[in-house]
Design a protein around this motif. Sequence first.
Motif, PDB file in Angstrom:
ATOM      1  N   ALA A  11    -101.007 -65.069 -12.473  1.00  9.12           N
ATOM      2  CA  ALA A  11    -100.917 -66.075 -11.467  1.00  9.12           C
ATOM      3  C   ALA A  11     -99.450 -65.887 -10.651  1.00  9.12           C
ATOM      4  N   GLY A  12     -98.406 -65.548 -11.339  1.00 10.28           N
ATOM      5  CA  GLY A  12     -97.225 -65.448 -10.797  1.00 10.28           C
ATOM      6  C   GLY A  12     -96.881 -64.110 -10.146  1.00 10.28           C
ATOM      7  N   GLY A  13     -97.643 -63.014 -10.483  1.00 11.85           N
ATOM      8  CA  GLY A  13     -97.407 -61.668  -9.651  1.00 11.85           C
ATOM      9  C   GLY A  13     -98.270 -60.476 -10.875  1.00 11.85           C
ATOM     10  N   ALA A  14     -97.352 -59.319 -10.630  1.00 12.85           N
ATOM     11  CA  ALA A  14     -97.930 -58.319 -11.548  1.00 12.85           C
ATOM     12  C   ALA A  14     -96.716 -57.693 -12.128  1.00 12.85           C
ATOM     13  N   ARG A  15     -96.823 -57.108 -13.141  1.00  8.10           N
ATOM     14  CA  ARG A  15     -95.844 -56.096 -13.920  1.00  8.10           C
ATOM     15  C   ARG A  15     -96.389 -54.742 -14.261  1.00  8.10           C
ATOM     16  N   ALA A  16     -95.927 -53.857 -13.649  1.00  5.46           N
ATOM     17  CA  ALA A  16     -96.364 -52.444 -14.031  1.00  5.46           C
ATOM     18  C   ALA A  16     -95.486 -51.562 -14.790  1.00  5.46           C
ATOM     19  N   GLY A  40    -101.094 -66.213  -1.416  1.00  2.00           N
ATOM     20  CA  GLY A  40    -101.576 -64.727  -1.773  1.00  2.00           C
ATOM     21  C   GLY A  40    -102.549 -64.567  -2.682  1.00  2.00           C
ATOM     22  N   GLY A  41    -103.428 -63.669  -2.693  1.00  2.00           N
ATOM     23  CA  GLY A  41    -104.481 -63.434  -3.830  1.00  2.00           C
ATOM     24  C   GLY A  41    -103.695 -62.595  -5.105  1.00  2.00           C
ATOM     25  N   VAL A  42    -104.385 -62.933  -6.326  1.00  2.00           N
ATOM     26  CA  VAL A  42    -103.769 -62.210  -7.388  1.00  2.00           C
ATOM     27  C   VAL A  42    -103.652 -60.590  -7.432  1.00  2.00           C
ATOM     28  N   ASP A  43    -104.823 -60.266  -6.526  1.00  2.00           N
ATOM     29  CA  ASP A  43    -104.917 -58.598  -6.262  1.00  2.00           C
ATOM     30  C   ASP A  43    -103.873 -57.923  -5.578  1.00  2.00           C
ATOM     31  N   GLU A  44    -103.225 -58.932  -4.639  1.00  2.00           N
ATOM     32  CA  GLU A  44    -102.161 -58.334  -3.590  1.00  2.00           C
ATOM     33  C   GLU A  44    -101.073 -57.566  -4.488  1.00  2.00           C
ATOM     34  N   PRO A  45    -100.345 -58.343  -5.486  1.00  3.35           N
ATOM     35  CA  PRO A  45     -99.083 -57.746  -6.204  1.00  3.35           C
ATOM     36  C   PRO A  45     -99.717 -56.464  -7.088  1.00  3.35           C
ATOM     37  N   ALA A  77    -110.377 -60.991 -12.405  1.00  5.85           N
ATOM     38  CA  ALA A  77    -111.090 -59.460 -12.738  1.00  5.85           C
ATOM     39  C   ALA A  77    -111.959 -59.156 -11.396  1.00  5.85           C
ATOM     40  N   GLU A  78    -112.522 -60.282 -10.826  1.00 10.46           N
ATOM     41  CA  GLU A  78    -113.653 -60.136  -9.758  1.00 10.46           C
ATOM     42  C   GLU A  78    -112.714 -59.654  -8.440  1.00 10.46           C
ATOM     43  N   SER A  79    -111.542 -60.517  -8.444  1.00  9.18           N
ATOM     44  CA  SER A  79    -110.871 -60.255  -7.324  1.00  9.18           C
ATOM     45  C   SER A  79    -110.247 -58.918  -7.131  1.00  9.18           C
ATOM     46  N   ILE A  80    -109.792 -58.383  -8.362  1.00  9.61           N
ATOM     47  CA  ILE A  80    -109.087 -57.022  -8.384  1.00  9.61           C
ATOM     48  C   ILE A  80    -110.180 -56.070  -8.313  1.00  9.61           C
TER      49      ILE A  80
END
Length: 353
Positions: A11-16, A40-45, A77-80
């Motif tokens: 919910a706070g973003g993404a780590r890669a 923003g959506g969870v898919d953006e980050p 998962a569906e959003s991504i």
Amino acid sequence: MVLVLGVSAGAGGARAMLTHSDQPHLPPIDRCLVPRRAGGGVDEPVFEAIRQMSGSAERRDELITGTAVTCRCPLHAESIRATAGHTRLTIVDEPLAQLRYLRFTGLLPDSGSVILYDLGTSGLTITHADCRTDTILSSKRSTVLGGDGYDALLRWQLARGGVLTDKPTSRRYRESLSSSRVVTAMDPDSGGRAVVTRSDLAELCAAGIHHSASFVRQLIEETGVQPEAMVLLGGCTRNPSIREALGEMTDLPIIYDSEPEYVSARGAVLLAAERPTGDVRMARIRTGAALPTALTSRTVGRRKLIAAVAVTVALGATIAGLLAMDKNSAQSPDGGTAPTPVEVAGIPATPFG
């Protein structure tokens, strides 16, 4: 060399994390943290992180052969998946990625079950999982506890001392207290200063940690299975005081990776290297279904946890109020003193740290 990419979505973003397929446990070639923008959506980050790591691979003239993204819930998962289109990636249940990496490093017990205690920016997720079959016995999510709430409490304490600060700065102070015992906060406008210690932060977090320990006990009671250990995940568990308090309150052995916020991404790297066909989901025990005999051989007694429910409601109201006040954070709270969660929930303010 063959590269693989692991991404953890939250919910706070993404780590890669970008690494060679045969070296998931070593320092990565590159990594990034992409915060989620407001609204923003969870898919953006997630796809921004993929873009950044793809650029890193191109600059090395290397190819990413597999990408795996961990998700906490089906909606994410569906959003991504919808945004991915024809982009090749594997979506993995986050607890499975966590278990996979812990098993790879030898931290996961060979049998029995563990509690995955994931305390991140936006909340707390507790998952009771069987180590042998990678089955979720039960899971709970609370947005009452998390880095955002603790940052709000810290900002209130600083404001009461005459130091006004914004959200990113208060987060930096809180994170600094994981490695330092004392930090000095400064108001750039007024020049005011305030000293904050690790013990001060521990007192602010005390009610929330008490509540989360009850949350863990409630989950264990529901499954009827005594776990072998509790795994602390998420950036908030970097704080030594929080780790020590949770071990004492739950009376469970603690498993801790030195980079708890990257365990999910590292697990995704392992799964990306395996290049599974289709998305990877975990099995879940249906509500009311009988547990395997191997798990129920070590059950726990029933406890009355009415107090835990009361704490949930009261603590949630307090944190929600403080976060709402962030919209007007430029104003000093001199007009009144914000109650701490300890005061609202009626929990003894026993400091830890």
